[in-house]
Design an enzyme around this catalytic site. Sequence first.
Site, PDB file in Angstrom:
ATOM      1  N   CYS A   8      15.270  16.064  -7.754  1.00 54.06           N
ATOM      2  CA  CYS A   8      14.119  16.943  -7.769  1.00 54.06           C
ATOM      3  C   CYS A   8      13.928  17.091  -9.384  1.00 54.06           C
ATOM      4  O   CYS A   8      14.486  16.711 -10.392  1.00 54.06           O
ATOM      5  CB  CYS A   8      14.186  18.082  -6.947  1.00 54.06           C
ATOM      6  N   ASN A  11      16.986  20.729 -10.097  1.00 59.46           N
ATOM      7  CA  ASN A  11      18.166  20.529  -9.344  1.00 59.46           C
ATOM      8  C   ASN A  11      18.925  21.824  -8.755  1.00 59.46           C
ATOM      9  O   ASN A  11      20.102  22.104  -9.252  1.00 59.46           O
ATOM     10  CB  ASN A  11      19.315  19.800 -10.306  1.00 59.46           C
ATOM     11  N   CYS A  13      16.801  24.021  -6.388  1.00 58.28           N
ATOM     12  CA  CYS A  13      16.185  24.050  -5.167  1.00 58.28           C
ATOM     13  C   CYS A  13      16.282  23.100  -4.025  1.00 58.28           C
ATOM     14  O   CYS A  13      17.156  23.101  -2.944  1.00 58.28           O
ATOM     15  CB  CYS A  13      14.725  24.586  -5.253  1.00 58.28           C
ATOM     16  N   ARG A  14      15.373  22.202  -4.032  1.00 55.67           N
ATOM     17  CA  ARG A  14      15.220  20.908  -3.227  1.00 55.67           C
ATOM     18  C   ARG A  14      16.572  19.919  -3.133  1.00 55.67           C
ATOM     19  O   ARG A  14      17.056  19.716  -2.046  1.00 55.67           O
ATOM     20  CB  ARG A  14      13.898  20.118  -3.304  1.00 55.67           C
ATOM     21  N   SER A  15      16.891  19.297  -4.323  1.00 57.38           N
ATOM     22  CA  SER A  15      17.932  18.411  -4.248  1.00 57.38           C
ATOM     23  C   SER A  15      19.267  18.796  -3.834  1.00 57.38           C
ATOM     24  O   SER A  15      19.949  18.234  -3.238  1.00 57.38           O
ATOM     25  CB  SER A  15      17.806  17.572  -5.562  1.00 57.38           C
TER      26      SER A  15
HETATM   27  P1  4NP Z   1      13.608  22.229  -7.598  1.00 57.34           P
HETATM   28  O1  4NP Z   1      12.646  23.431  -7.969  1.00 57.34           O
HETATM   29  O2  4NP Z   1      12.976  20.824  -8.480  1.00 57.34           O
HETATM   30  O3  4NP Z   1      13.426  21.998  -6.320  1.00 57.34           O
HETATM   31  O4  4NP Z   1      15.058  22.287  -7.945  1.00 57.34           O
HETATM   32  C1  4NP Z   1      12.162  23.792  -9.219  1.00 57.34           C
HETATM   33  C2  4NP Z   1      13.055  24.446  -9.966  1.00 57.34           C
HETATM   34  C3  4NP Z   1      12.923  24.917 -11.445  1.00 57.34           C
HETATM   35  C4  4NP Z   1      11.656  24.506 -11.914  1.00 57.34           C
HETATM   36  C5  4NP Z   1      10.711  23.846 -11.132  1.00 57.34           C
HETATM   37  C6  4NP Z   1      11.033  23.397  -9.905  1.00 57.34           C
HETATM   38  N1  4NP Z   1      11.340  25.198 -13.269  1.00 57.34           N
HETATM   39  O5  4NP Z   1      10.130  24.963 -13.506  1.00 57.34           O
HETATM   40  O6  4NP Z   1      12.188  25.758 -13.838  1.00 57.34           O
END
Ligand code: 4NP
Length: 151
Positions: A8, A11, A13-15
């Site tokens: 994702c 790294n 939240c989703r992954s």
């Molecule tokens: P992820 O979510 O891609 O599912 O881990 C996010 C975590 C952090 C950010 C964006 C999405 N960020 O902009 O810091």
Amino acid sequence: MHRILFVCLGNICRSPLAEGILRRQAKEAGIALVVDSAGTGDWHIGQLPDRRAVRVGIAHGCQMSMTARQVGSRDFEEFDLILGMDLRNVQDLCAWPGAKPEKVRLTRSFDADATTQEVPDPYYGDTRDFEAVADMLETACRGVLASLSHP
Ligand code: 4NP
């Protein structure tokens, strides 16, 4: 042994949720699998998953003690399936130095009943968004496991 990498943006939240869920499902099914996760971005390297992802992951019976890392060229050698959460992830992965686009797919492409292709980013959402992501990933990961048993 199959080696699967979830990707994702951050790294956190989703992954990591996908990693925890597929690892749990594989263990329950008695299937030996290497599962890891990484982000296309570098902002959260070394961090534990977001506390909301940890809470929802634990509720789904997952271990959530992984630390964030960024995708690297070696991942395209070391993993046979690299699953992005959204179209931007897939686009970024396919443009990565050393990319092997034939190994890259959307995670929800393993859910034949999915109404949308992408696992939405829950970072700016609330607990319900994380729960919805975990439910999507439970279904998609079952599809991944099924595809390994019946390629
Ligand atoms: P992820 O979510 O891609 O599912 O881990 C996010 C975590 C952090 C950010 C964006 C999405 N960020 O902009 O810091």
